[in-house]
Motif scaffolding. Structure first.
Motif: not given
Length: 141
Positions: A14, A17, A21-22, A39, A60, A139
């Protein structure tokens, strides 16, 4: 409620974000290989997103590809949705070099994955940190 596909959870790191989108990093250091996952619950195809989310996802994706090309000095950017193994909608954004192990062929299944270490992932995050705008949230860890 959004939940990340189990295979994506197991095969990626991860990063953070975007508004929709993640952002994940594929656990294969052969290539700077990123994955965007909107998401949204139950979405398997791009056309299932409403018009606003489709535009946001393309925005994105384009912004990410532009940043990656600059930050990693790519010879070519590969951008694709496939979803034959993982049905949850996700966009691959892969930095390619003429000297990478799979060039000019596809990256899938050609060479064994070379997993990242936690230190390597932190280095990737550091490289991206100054390139993303305020709309991106990294993250923890």
């Amino acid at each position: 409620m959004f939940a990340l596909d189990t295979r994506l959870q197991e095969d990626t790191w991860l990063i953070g974000d975007f508004p929709l989108c993640r952002l994940l990093l594929s656990n294969d250091s052969n290539y700077p290989w990123f994955i965007l996952v909107p998401r949204r619950e139950g979405i398997t195809e791009l056309f299932q997103l409403d018009d606003h989310d489709q535009q946001l996802m393309w925005g994105e994706t384009t912004a990410l590809a532009r940043v990656l090309k600059d930050v990693f000095g790519a010879d070519k950017m590969n951008v694709a949705t496939l979803g034959n193994v993982v049905s949850q909608l996700h966009m691959h954004v892969i930095v390619r070099y003429q000297a990478d192990v799979a060039w000019p062929g596809p990256v899938w299944g050609k060479h064994p994955a070379q997993p990242y270490t936690q230190v390597d992932v932190c280095a990737v995050r550091d490289r991206l940190a100054s390139a993303f705008d305020a709309g991106f949230t990294f993250s923890e860890g």
